[in-house]
Design an enzyme around this catalytic site. Sequence first.
Site, PDB file in Angstrom:
ATOM      1  N   THR A  27      10.798   8.378   2.504  1.00  0.00           N
ATOM      2  CA  THR A  27      11.086   8.133   3.916  1.00  0.00           C
ATOM      3  C   THR A  27      10.006   7.223   4.471  1.00  0.00           C
ATOM      4  OG1 THR A  27       9.728   9.945   4.734  1.00  0.00           O
ATOM      5  CG2 THR A  27      11.997  10.466   4.213  1.00  0.00           C
ATOM      6  N   VAL A  81       2.371  12.016  -0.518  1.00  0.00           N
ATOM      7  CA  VAL A  81       1.978  11.389   0.747  1.00  0.00           C
ATOM      8  C   VAL A  81       2.031   9.874   0.585  1.00  0.00           C
ATOM      9  CG1 VAL A  81       0.174  11.186   2.483  1.00  0.00           C
ATOM     10  CG2 VAL A  81       0.446  13.325   1.213  1.00  0.00           C
ATOM     11  N   LYS A  82       2.722   9.220   1.533  1.00  0.00           N
ATOM     12  CA  LYS A  82       2.820   7.759   1.472  1.00  0.00           C
ATOM     13  C   LYS A  82       1.702   7.158   2.305  1.00  0.00           C
ATOM     14  CE  LYS A  82       7.070   5.226   1.380  1.00  0.00           C
ATOM     15  NZ  LYS A  82       8.339   5.056   2.102  1.00  0.00           N
ATOM     16  N   VAL A  83       0.963   6.247   1.696  1.00  0.00           N
ATOM     17  CA  VAL A  83      -0.199   5.651   2.365  1.00  0.00           C
ATOM     18  C   VAL A  83      -0.089   4.135   2.230  1.00  0.00           C
ATOM     19  CG1 VAL A  83      -2.718   5.434   2.233  1.00  0.00           C
ATOM     20  CG2 VAL A  83      -1.655   7.670   1.876  1.00  0.00           C
TER      21      VAL A  83
END
Length: 222
Positions: A27, A81-83
């Site tokens: 997402t 976790v998207k970073v």
Amino acid sequence: MKFFLDTADLAEIEEAASWGVLAGVTTNPTLYARTGGKLADFHNHIKRICELVSAESVAMTRDEIVRDGRELAALAPNVVVKVPTMIEGLAATKQLASEGIPVNMTLCFTVPQAIMAARAGARYISPFVGRFDDIAEDGLAQLADVIAALGNYDFSDAGVNGESVEVIAASVRSPHHVAQAALMGADIATVPFATLKKCVQHPLTDRGLDSFLKDWEKVQNA
Ligand code: E4P
């Protein structure tokens, strides 16, 4: 190659999961905004799709990204976790990876960015294809370069629990992108729902099915 769905829409996730090919979901803030979701509901929304989810931090400093990352990772054991791929993101990734929290480094466009993301300990790296095409550059060629460069090295000492980095072909806009990503050996393609649907469709399949059904009807009426 595994398929991820690039969405925040729960109905799309449910539908695509029923097809038996879905290995995950990505997402981003834009996709969540598209569902009409509110900030207060965000964590609950993530929990509802956390079986398959990666959730994006929108923070800009390393400390804030690490704080967001810890909060998101606490929602479910398999949250990634998207970073964003930037200096603060690299530093946060290093910290999160050292705590055993897997990171997907997103908005990756170049080979140096990808190598740095892998060195910082990213579990996944998402080179964007379509957004290169949007500015009249060849997104698939860029993806090929990233896959080739990462393949030259062993990053297992940098990531979480010795797991090696996987490439997610992102910003995928067509079955052609999916096919080329697979031919290049991308580990994963994250695909919007409409494109995933197109991937299983072909006019010759429809035509063949149509004639099989007609012929079978003839047999029944013979
Ligand atoms: C990846 O994880 C991103 O959410 C996504 O693929 C971006 O795609 P877009 O360029 O079509 O917005």
